[in-house]
Scaffold this motif. Structure first.
Motif, PDB file in Angstrom:
ATOM      1  N   PHE B  55       0.841  -1.208   0.000  1.00  0.00           N
ATOM      2  CA  PHE B  55       0.000   0.000   0.000  1.00  0.00           C
ATOM      3  C   PHE B  55       0.870   1.250   0.000  1.00  0.00           C
ATOM      4  O   PHE B  55       1.596   1.510   0.948  1.00  0.00           O
ATOM      5  N   GLY B  56       0.777   2.030  -1.065  1.00  0.00           N
ATOM      6  CA  GLY B  56       1.615   3.216  -1.198  1.00  0.00           C
ATOM      7  C   GLY B  56       3.028   2.781  -1.529  1.00  0.00           C
ATOM      8  O   GLY B  56       3.965   3.034  -0.780  1.00  0.00           O
ATOM      9  N   CYS B  57       3.181   2.101  -2.673  1.00  0.00           N
ATOM     10  CA  CYS B  57       4.425   1.352  -2.939  1.00  0.00           C
ATOM     11  C   CYS B  57       5.629   2.235  -3.218  1.00  0.00           C
ATOM     12  O   CYS B  57       6.756   1.777  -3.120  1.00  0.00           O
ATOM     13  N   GLY B  58       5.398   3.511  -3.580  1.00  0.00           N
ATOM     14  CA  GLY B  58       6.534   4.374  -3.892  1.00  0.00           C
ATOM     15  C   GLY B  58       7.401   3.764  -4.967  1.00  0.00           C
ATOM     16  O   GLY B  58       6.906   3.352  -6.014  1.00  0.00           O
ATOM     17  N   CYS B  59       8.702   3.651  -4.714  1.00  0.00           N
ATOM     18  CA  CYS B  59       9.603   3.127  -5.742  1.00  0.00           C
ATOM     19  C   CYS B  59       9.575   1.596  -5.806  1.00  0.00           C
ATOM     20  O   CYS B  59      10.317   0.998  -6.587  1.00  0.00           O
ATOM     21  N   GLY B  60       8.744   0.947  -5.007  1.00  0.00           N
ATOM     22  CA  GLY B  60       8.487  -0.480  -5.182  1.00  0.00           C
ATOM     23  C   GLY B  60       9.375  -1.421  -4.387  1.00  0.00           C
ATOM     24  O   GLY B  60       9.322  -2.640  -4.567  1.00  0.00           O
ATOM     25  N   ASP B 104      -5.930   6.089  -5.195  1.00  0.00           N
ATOM     26  CA  ASP B 104      -5.934   6.886  -3.977  1.00  0.00           C
ATOM     27  C   ASP B 104      -6.503   6.011  -2.865  1.00  0.00           C
ATOM     28  O   ASP B 104      -7.697   5.749  -2.821  1.00  0.00           O
ATOM     29  N   LEU B 105      -5.614   5.550  -1.999  1.00  0.00           N
ATOM     30  CA  LEU B 105      -6.049   4.594  -0.963  1.00  0.00           C
ATOM     31  C   LEU B 105      -7.129   5.160  -0.049  1.00  0.00           C
ATOM     32  O   LEU B 105      -7.933   4.426   0.514  1.00  0.00           O
ATOM     33  N   ILE B 106      -7.145   6.466   0.088  1.00  0.00           N
ATOM     34  CA  ILE B 106      -8.133   7.076   0.981  1.00  0.00           C
ATOM     35  C   ILE B 106      -9.554   6.857   0.468  1.00  0.00           C
ATOM     36  O   ILE B 106     -10.472   6.622   1.236  1.00  0.00           O
ATOM     37  N   SER B 107      -9.710   6.902  -0.864  1.00  0.00           N
ATOM     38  CA  SER B 107     -11.079   6.844  -1.385  1.00  0.00           C
ATOM     39  C   SER B 107     -11.490   5.470  -1.897  1.00  0.00           C
ATOM     40  O   SER B 107     -12.659   5.238  -2.190  1.00  0.00           O
ATOM     41  N   ILE B 108     -10.544   4.542  -2.006  1.00  0.00           N
ATOM     42  CA  ILE B 108     -10.911   3.267  -2.639  1.00  0.00           C
ATOM     43  C   ILE B 108     -11.471   2.266  -1.608  1.00  0.00           C
ATOM     44  O   ILE B 108     -10.926   2.096  -0.541  1.00  0.00           O
ATOM     45  N   PRO B 109     -12.602   1.641  -1.941  1.00  0.00           N
ATOM     46  CA  PRO B 109     -13.163   0.640  -1.021  1.00  0.00           C
ATOM     47  C   PRO B 109     -12.380  -0.671  -1.071  1.00  0.00           C
ATOM     48  O   PRO B 109     -11.740  -0.975  -2.077  1.00  0.00           O
ATOM     49  N   GLY B 133      -3.033  12.011  10.330  1.00  0.00           N
ATOM     50  CA  GLY B 133      -3.875  10.824  10.456  1.00  0.00           C
ATOM     51  C   GLY B 133      -3.890   9.924   9.241  1.00  0.00           C
ATOM     52  O   GLY B 133      -4.532   8.895   9.232  1.00  0.00           O
ATOM     53  N   ILE B 134      -3.144  10.288   8.186  1.00  0.00           N
ATOM     54  CA  ILE B 134      -3.165   9.478   6.956  1.00  0.00           C
ATOM     55  C   ILE B 134      -2.581   8.083   7.216  1.00  0.00           C
ATOM     56  O   ILE B 134      -3.008   7.098   6.622  1.00  0.00           O
ATOM     57  N   ASP B 135      -1.612   8.013   8.139  1.00  0.00           N
ATOM     58  CA  ASP B 135      -1.028   6.708   8.472  1.00  0.00           C
ATOM     59  C   ASP B 135      -2.095   5.765   9.025  1.00  0.00           C
ATOM     60  O   ASP B 135      -2.125   4.574   8.714  1.00  0.00           O
ATOM     61  N   MET B 136      -3.024   6.309   9.822  1.00  0.00           N
ATOM     62  CA  MET B 136      -4.068   5.473  10.403  1.00  0.00           C
ATOM     63  C   MET B 136      -5.125   5.074   9.370  1.00  0.00           C
ATOM     64  O   MET B 136      -5.707   3.997   9.458  1.00  0.00           O
ATOM     65  N   ILE B 137      -5.338   5.930   8.381  1.00  0.00           N
ATOM     66  CA  ILE B 137      -6.273   5.563   7.306  1.00  0.00           C
ATOM     67  C   ILE B 137      -5.701   4.390   6.509  1.00  0.00           C
ATOM     68  O   ILE B 137      -6.387   3.406   6.229  1.00  0.00           O
ATOM     69  N   PHE B 138      -4.414   4.484   6.159  1.00  0.00           N
ATOM     70  CA  PHE B 138      -3.745   3.375   5.460  1.00  0.00           C
ATOM     71  C   PHE B 138      -3.858   2.097   6.286  1.00  0.00           C
ATOM     72  O   PHE B 138      -4.188   1.029   5.770  1.00  0.00           O
ATOM     73  N   LEU B 139      -3.576   2.232   7.575  1.00  0.00           N
ATOM     74  CA  LEU B 139      -3.552   1.052   8.439  1.00  0.00           C
ATOM     75  C   LEU B 139      -4.930   0.399   8.539  1.00  0.00           C
ATOM     76  O   LEU B 139      -5.064  -0.817   8.437  1.00  0.00           O
TER      77      LEU B 139
END
Ligand SMILES: [Zn+2]
Lengths: 125, 209
Positions: B55-60, B104-109, B133-139
């Motif tokens: 989740f949020g892979c950046g450079c992979g 966008d991980l925040i909006s995807i179900p 709080g974005i870290d907690m949304i990802f989590l």
């Protein structure tokens, strides 16, 4: 993008909450890239996939080899030929270009260079 | 593969050309990435032959590490197309198969990811003034989707908060290691080039598993 990933994607436009999966494939370009055969993994993933959606999607890209009903994966008698066919469909078939259309709201998600774009504009979320 | 070999292979993963401050873009170091995936693999057997999502892979780098440890299928989600292009390039250098989605991980179900993904590995944004709080949304999303476990990095200062949340969400939470993360300072006006942040490497486990 391979069909395993497609089996995890749904439309998420604001208010589009039902009949939003699977996204319909259209105008696709397919590329086959060979990879190692791993029957153990196939047995692991098969029961997790949404089979009906997979069969429907495969037909949209002219893959007609999937049976309508998934054979019982708890037994060990899935033959190698069947698993090799699945390996080809699930892990070696890459959708490089095309569109995915929501069956409910008709929103179009583009696939470019193998990557589906699931981002929405601000007014769509 | 030994830990040392994994880390040295990961030295070849390319980082960001032009990191974006608002997305907190910095590559997880090969040292941290190797430690994370090696532990998930050798201690918990959560990588080999598994479906692994990043989740949020950046450079992979985490997906590549998972692949080097024989994960069977990798999915990597990232909001930034430039980052994805680097990740894609890295994966082809390493000759590993990863399915990317621009998301966008925040909006995807998580409805259709749930129970298909065995293990999730991630180094989420820690959150700054603008996206606290974005870290907690990802989590939360990762825990919702993973069938077995989530491996993540969080600021050590948030440990108690995370424990509390994990309890609330009904998952086990185990701090596996405290590590130092050398985060480059990208903000104008900072005198230091980088700053060490104390991070916890945490495993969250679904209790039914
Ligand atoms: Zn829709």
């Amino acid at each position: 993008m391979r069909l395993v990933a497609h089996n995890m994607l749904q439309c998420h436009v604001k208010g589009c909450n039902s009949n939003n999966f699977p996204l319909q494939l259209s105008n696709v370009e397919i590329e086959i890239q060979e990879t190692d055969f791993n029957p153990m993994f196939l047995r692991n993933i098969l029961p997790k996939l949404e089979w009906n959606a997979l069969v429907k999607t495969a037909l949209q890209i002219n893959i007609t080899t999937l049976p309508n009903v998934l054979p019982d994966t708890s037994t060990d008698d899935l033959d190698d030929e069947f698993l090799k066919m699945l390996h080809r469909v699930l892990l070696e078939t890459h959708i490089q270009q095309g569109k995915m259309i929501c069956p409910n709201c008709n929103h179009v998600y583009a696939i470019k260079d193998g990557i589906p774009n699931m981002l929405l504009n601000e007014n769509e979320t | 593969m030994r830990l040392k070999d994994l880390e040295s292979k990961l030295q070849n993963v390319a980082g960001f050309d032009k990191p974006k401050i608002e997305l907190e873009q910095y590559c997880t170091t090969p040292h941290l990435a190797a430690r994370m995936l090696y532990t998930a693999h050798t201690v918990y057997d959560d990588i080999e032959s598994k479906v692994v999502a990043d989740f949020g892979c950046g450079c992979g780098i985490l997906s590549i590490a998972a692949n080097l440890l024989n994960s069977s299928y990798n999915l990597a989600l990232e909001i930034d197309d430039d980052a994805l292009q680097i990740a894609k390039e890295n994966c082809s250098e390493f000759e590993v198969d990863v399915d990317f989605t621009l998301t966008d991980l925040i909006s995807i179900p998580m409805d259709h990811l749930r129970n298909k993904v065995d293990t999730i590995v991630m180094n989420p944004p820690f959150g700054t003034k603008n996206n606290k709080g974005i870290d907690m949304i990802f989590l939360k999303k990762a825990i919702e989707a993973a069938k077995i476990s989530v491996y993540s990095l969080h600021k050590s200062t948030t440990r108690e908060h995370i424990r509390k949340k994990a309890k609330e969400w009904g998952v086990e939470c185990e701090v596996l290691a405290e590590m130092k993360f050398d985060v480059p300072m990208m903000y104008k006006g900072h005198k230091k080039k980088s700053v060490d942040i104390e991070v916890d490497f945490i495993r969250f486990a679904k209790k039914s598993y």
